[in-house]
Write an enzyme that holds these catalytic residues in place. Sequence first.
Site, PDB file in Angstrom:
ATOM      1  N   VAL A 118       0.877  -1.165   0.000  1.00 58.57           N
ATOM      2  CA  VAL A 118       0.000   0.000   0.000  1.00 58.57           C
ATOM      3  C   VAL A 118       0.916   1.217   0.000  1.00 58.57           C
ATOM      4  CG1 VAL A 118      -1.670   1.317   1.354  1.00 58.57           C
ATOM      5  CG2 VAL A 118      -1.970  -1.140   1.021  1.00 58.57           C
ATOM      6  N   GLY A 140       5.308  -5.749  -8.030  1.00 60.08           N
ATOM      7  CA  GLY A 140       4.635  -6.874  -8.677  1.00 60.08           C
ATOM      8  C   GLY A 140       3.203  -6.527  -9.024  1.00 60.08           C
ATOM      9  N   ALA A 141       2.465  -6.009  -8.038  1.00 56.18           N
ATOM     10  CA  ALA A 141       1.058  -5.676  -8.274  1.00 56.18           C
ATOM     11  C   ALA A 141       0.934  -4.597  -9.344  1.00 56.18           C
ATOM     12  CB  ALA A 141       0.413  -5.217  -6.969  1.00 56.18           C
ATOM     13  N   ASN A 142       1.828  -3.619  -9.318  1.00 49.96           N
ATOM     14  CA  ASN A 142       1.756  -2.556 -10.343  1.00 49.96           C
ATOM     15  C   ASN A 142       1.911  -3.145 -11.740  1.00 49.96           C
ATOM     16  OD1 ASN A 142       1.648  -0.742  -8.226  1.00 49.96           O
ATOM     17  ND2 ASN A 142       3.783  -0.101  -8.391  1.00 49.96           N
ATOM     18  N   ASN A 193      16.713  -0.419 -14.248  1.00 49.89           N
ATOM     19  CA  ASN A 193      16.901   0.994 -14.584  1.00 49.89           C
ATOM     20  C   ASN A 193      18.385   1.307 -14.388  1.00 49.89           C
ATOM     21  OD1 ASN A 193      17.343   1.478 -11.849  1.00 49.89           O
ATOM     22  ND2 ASN A 193      15.333   2.382 -11.489  1.00 49.89           N
ATOM     23  N   GLY A 208      14.413   6.516 -18.098  1.00 50.98           N
ATOM     24  CA  GLY A 208      13.569   7.680 -17.816  1.00 50.98           C
ATOM     25  C   GLY A 208      13.485   8.599 -19.022  1.00 50.98           C
ATOM     26  N   ASP A 251       7.304   0.212 -13.512  1.00 53.96           N
ATOM     27  CA  ASP A 251       6.355  -0.914 -13.502  1.00 53.96           C
ATOM     28  C   ASP A 251       5.397  -0.818 -14.685  1.00 53.96           C
ATOM     29  OD1 ASP A 251       7.537  -1.677 -11.107  1.00 53.96           O
ATOM     30  OD2 ASP A 251       6.182  -0.398  -9.957  1.00 53.96           O
ATOM     31  N   GLY A 264       0.131   9.449  -8.397  1.00 52.44           N
ATOM     32  CA  GLY A 264      -0.185   8.101  -7.916  1.00 52.44           C
ATOM     33  C   GLY A 264       0.556   7.032  -8.704  1.00 52.44           C
TER      34      GLY A 264
HETATM   35  O1  RIB Z   1       7.901   0.957  -8.359  1.00 51.10           O
HETATM   36  C1  RIB Z   1       7.042   1.696  -7.532  1.00 51.10           C
HETATM   37  C2  RIB Z   1       6.645   0.874  -6.360  1.00 51.10           C
HETATM   38  O2  RIB Z   1       7.774   0.628  -5.556  1.00 51.10           O
HETATM   39  C3  RIB Z   1       5.644   1.525  -5.451  1.00 51.10           C
HETATM   40  O3  RIB Z   1       4.319   1.207  -5.795  1.00 51.10           O
HETATM   41  C4  RIB Z   1       6.047   1.013  -4.075  1.00 51.10           C
HETATM   42  O4  RIB Z   1       5.055   0.231  -3.482  1.00 51.10           O
HETATM   43  C5  RIB Z   1       7.329   0.231  -4.278  1.00 51.10           C
HETATM   44  O5  RIB Z   1       7.116  -1.111  -4.333  1.00 51.10           O
END
Ligand code: RIB
Length: 302
Positions: free
Chosen positions: A14, A43-45, A187, A225, A255, A290
């Site tokens: 989070v 991972g979730a991203n 990166n 970047g 991500d 965000g």
């Molecule tokens: O790459 C960005 C992410 O890095 C963020 O969402 C944060 O949770 C970290 O894992």
Amino acid sequence: MDKPRITVIGSNMVDLITYIERMPDRGETIVAPAFSMGFGGKGANQAVAAAMLEADVRMISKVGDDIFGPNTISNLRSHGINTDYVETVPEKSSGVAPIFVDPDSNNSILIIKGANEDLKPADIDYARSHIENSDLVILQLEINLETVYYTIDLCNKLSIPVLLNPAPADPYLSLDRIRTVDFFVPNESELKTLTGMPVETTGQIAEAGQYLLDSGIQTIIVTMGERGAMLVDPSGTKIIPPLSVESLDSTGAGDAFVGCFAVYYLETGDIDKAISVANRYAALSTTKPGTQKSFLTRKEFV
Ligand code: RIB
């Protein structure tokens, strides 16, 4: 065309994002202009970016038994991601990431891994059916290195391609144990940590990429970047230019790149094109605040 089947094995967090004018000095209290909470974790991203671009995505991950755990699972499901193997760890907190974004859109991130640390090789075995049915497995380094190595070995045995995003940089990552991945996507700062080589100029980045190629990794894509991305593979080195945008918050741009690259590579088989599309997708994500909140759906993107 069938949707690309992508399994993401990795973290969820989070994100607690504070927009700052500057970092406070030690012992100092200052006012920051804004705060925002959202779903994150590398991972979730990556899973969410791929799902928003309409891939068939499954995630293998762990959440804590706090208020963030069920919300994280609901968020993944709301994007159509299969969460059959996202488990809750008793008496553990979920992963959390305090993030500071400065006026130039640069971010500084702390991660508290929480339940992400509990994703073990046995969990990968348990979710083997997902892996077997994948066109690509994506990994990052917010989980245990042993789990990363184990997954790579399993995917190699099953002939499932692997993309490893070595983020955050880990000086203990063994190049020998990851050299069989199909795509390695660091990166610049991760490249520097892993090779111990300078990466200020594109010439230096090319040399560090060549070092990884010489160590046996087949395809290296360095995200740079505002300078775009560099592809280093046995046919040579090339820079794929960026989309120039007015950046507001670069959190999660790497991500966004990985999730988008995976989808377009699987759809077209064209690495250069997939990098170019991913450069554009990642750049556009920096124009909104965000992390996952800044990712575009396929309809918004195309
Ligand atoms: O790459 C960005 C992410 O890095 C963020 O969402 C944060 O949770 C970290 O894992």
